[in-house]
Design a protein around this motif. Sequence first.
Motif, short mmCIF file in Angstrom:
data_model
loop_
_atom_site.label_atom_id
_atom_site.label_comp_id
_atom_site.label_asym_id
_atom_site.label_seq_id
_atom_site.Cartn_x
_atom_site.Cartn_y
_atom_site.Cartn_z
N HIS A 96 0.84 -1.20 0.00
CA HIS A 96 0.00 0.00 0.00
C HIS A 96 0.88 1.25 0.00
CE1 HIS A 96 -4.18 -1.36 0.25
NE2 HIS A 96 -3.74 -2.38 0.97
N ALA A 182 -7.09 -0.90 -3.60
CA ALA A 182 -6.68 -1.46 -2.31
C ALA A 182 -7.01 -2.95 -2.24
CB ALA A 182 -7.35 -0.70 -1.18
N ASP A 186 -4.37 -6.19 -1.70
CA ASP A 186 -4.54 -7.22 -0.68
C ASP A 186 -4.57 -8.61 -1.30
OD1 ASP A 186 -4.59 -5.23 1.20
OD2 ASP A 186 -6.75 -5.30 1.53
#
Length: 210
Positions: A96, A182, A186
């Motif tokens: 991130h 995002a 992940d």
Amino acid sequence: MVRVRTEAKRDAILDTAVEVFKERGLDGASMSEIASRLGGSKATLYGYFPSKEELFVHVALRVAGKQIRGMYEDLEARATDDPQRVLTEFGKRLLHRVLAEDATTAHRLAVAHGRIGNLGRIFYDAGPGKAVEAFTRYIDAATKAGRLHAANPGVAAHHLLALLESEIAYRRSLQFGEAISASEIDQCVDRAVPVFLAAYAAPLTGDKAT
């Protein structure tokens, strides 16, 4: 008269540049404005940083470094914990940050201008190189704790970083496709960590098998 470069002056330039880049972005910022806010000359500024692009890379690395320094320290301290949980959590936090706009721009500039002022090496040493060092320390400690099994922790660290970035590396460098969400980040980590552990997890026996 010889101008003496000092660490304090360099830090002042970086602090000012952070604010200008935040306000103007890379394209809108200028060395003239940064020098003006510092109360000095462009000549002095260029004495420390030969180009706006190089200055931006140093600024991005400075900001990112402050944010992830604690992450690296925490990683080695968790050598006895479940490596899948540790690496998944850390991998997501790291990716991130790596894919934040400033870090992505710095990466592209380092690729494009890597041979100018040794910018590529500077970026690697302060960015990916730090991740490899942290992974190496963690993998070595986790191997000694019986959680991982790596004959060469340094090589394993490179494998881990490459796996974490495997699905996003070309998209980041070549700037094609939409921004990486995002949830995509992940998912990349969720897929990469088991592949790493398939090669490096220590066989679980006795009470570690629970």
